[in-house]
Design a protein around this motif. Structure first.
Motif, short mmCIF file in Angstrom:
data_model
loop_
_atom_site.label_atom_id
_atom_site.label_comp_id
_atom_site.label_asym_id
_atom_site.label_seq_id
_atom_site.Cartn_x
_atom_site.Cartn_y
_atom_site.Cartn_z
N TRP A 38 0.84 -1.20 0.00
CA TRP A 38 0.00 0.00 0.00
C TRP A 38 0.88 1.24 0.00
N ALA A 86 -7.65 7.22 -0.59
CA ALA A 86 -8.29 6.08 -1.25
C ALA A 86 -8.77 5.02 -0.26
N THR A 89 -10.64 1.95 -1.94
CA THR A 89 -9.76 0.95 -2.55
C THR A 89 -9.13 0.05 -1.49
N ARG A 93 -9.62 -4.07 -0.95
CA ARG A 93 -8.51 -5.02 -0.86
C ARG A 93 -8.56 -5.83 0.43
N ASP A 170 -10.79 6.43 -5.77
CA ASP A 170 -11.48 5.18 -5.48
C ASP A 170 -12.41 4.78 -6.62
N PRO A 171 -12.64 3.48 -6.80
CA PRO A 171 -13.61 3.03 -7.81
C PRO A 171 -15.02 3.44 -7.45
N ARG A 255 -12.41 -4.74 -13.16
CA ARG A 255 -13.02 -4.07 -12.01
C ARG A 255 -13.02 -4.95 -10.77
N PRO A 257 -12.01 -6.44 -7.26
CA PRO A 257 -11.43 -5.73 -6.14
C PRO A 257 -9.92 -5.92 -6.03
N VAL A 260 -7.71 -3.54 -8.17
CA VAL A 260 -7.72 -2.10 -7.95
C VAL A 260 -6.36 -1.69 -7.39
N ARG A 261 -5.76 -0.68 -8.01
CA ARG A 261 -4.42 -0.25 -7.60
C ARG A 261 -4.49 0.87 -6.58
N ALA A 262 -3.43 0.99 -5.81
CA ALA A 262 -3.36 2.06 -4.82
C ALA A 262 -3.17 3.40 -5.49
#
Length: 262
Positions: A38, A86, A89, A93, A170-171, A255, A257, A260-262
């Motif tokens: 992270w 974020a 996100t 994770r 964030d998504p 998409r 979870p 999803v990148r930091a």
């Protein structure tokens, strides 16, 4: 109301450290073997946001100037740090993939899309501010201490929604393009500047002497502009244009979870 701790605000002081330590614990778990890690910058940003929130809750708000500083910290500066951290996100994770996919499906619902649109965020932030100062609502917060923590909660939630809708990493639901978000941000700047001018001229419903009105208006005008400049910079820094090759439609992003990148 005798200060920031009146009306139950003192209990809110527990929120920033509890939220930050929960975030930090989740971030440290990302360092376990097999996990992607992270970003330290994300953690520092979220920590700064919770620190600003704690400072705002410690400020005395027995007059209009103190109230204005609280508004700017809780509703504009703290949300910027929190959003750039974020937390969504990180949460995705930290939960099982099945739970994460269910959350992402929920975020794509039309109601959530409308609620998280930049225009909705603008109406919540600027609209709420105009309602507070152009009606007897501000006076009511001085005589009914229980309204003050509700007001702070509105500042925080509406500020977070607006900040995320403009520059959140964030998504979430599909957001309008950068030009639209910049226009909405410009409208927010104009709304704050107009209200500051009305306040400076003494045309608001506030139980405050003229000198206090002018000081509060100056704080709103200059510090509010600073917060919105920082938000515009965050938008430009976090913007990632979709790659296109030979005019082809960009590939659909994963998409899931865990992707999803930091």
């Amino acid at each position: 109301m005798t200060g920031a701790h009146g009306g139950g605000v003192g209990l809110l002081l527990l929120v920033p450290p509890v939220v930050f330590w929960g975030y930090l614990a989740a971030a440290l778990r990302q360092r376990d073997p097999g996990r992607p890690g992270w970003s330290h910058w994300r953690t520092a940003s979220f920590g700064a946001g919770t620190a600003l929130l704690a400072v705002a809750l410690l400020l005395p708000a027995h007059d209009l100037v103190g109230h204005m500083w609280q508004h700017l910290l809780v509703g504009m500066l703290a949300p910027l740090g929190l959003v750039l951290g974020a937390p969504g996100t990180l949460a995705l994770r930290s939960v099982p993939p099945r739970t994460g996919r269910a959350v992402l499906r929920l975020l794509r619902r039309p109601a959530v899309t409308v609620a998280s649109h930049p225009v909705t965020g603008l109406l919540l932030t600027a609209g709420g501010l105009y309602l507070l100062h152009l009606t007897p609502l501000y006076r009511a917060t001085l005589t009914h201490p229980g309204l003050h923590p509700v007001l702070l909660l509105h500042f925080l939630v509406s500020g977070y929604v607006f900040t995320w809708s403009v520059a959140g990493p964030d998504p979430g639901p599909h957001r309008p393009g950068v030009p639209v978000r910049l226009v909405v941000l410009g409208l927010s700047v104009a709304a704050h500047a107009t209200l500051a001018q009305l306040m400076y001229a003494g045309l608001v419903d506030a139980a405050a002497p003229a000198a206090q009105l002018r000081t509060a208006a100056t704080v709103m005008y200059y510090v509010g502009d600073l917060a919105e400049i920082l938000l515009a910079l965050a938008l430009l820094v976090t913007w990632r244009p979709a790659p296109r090759r030979n005019g082809a439609v960009p590939a659909r992003r994963d998409r899931r979870p865990h992707a999803v990148r930091a």
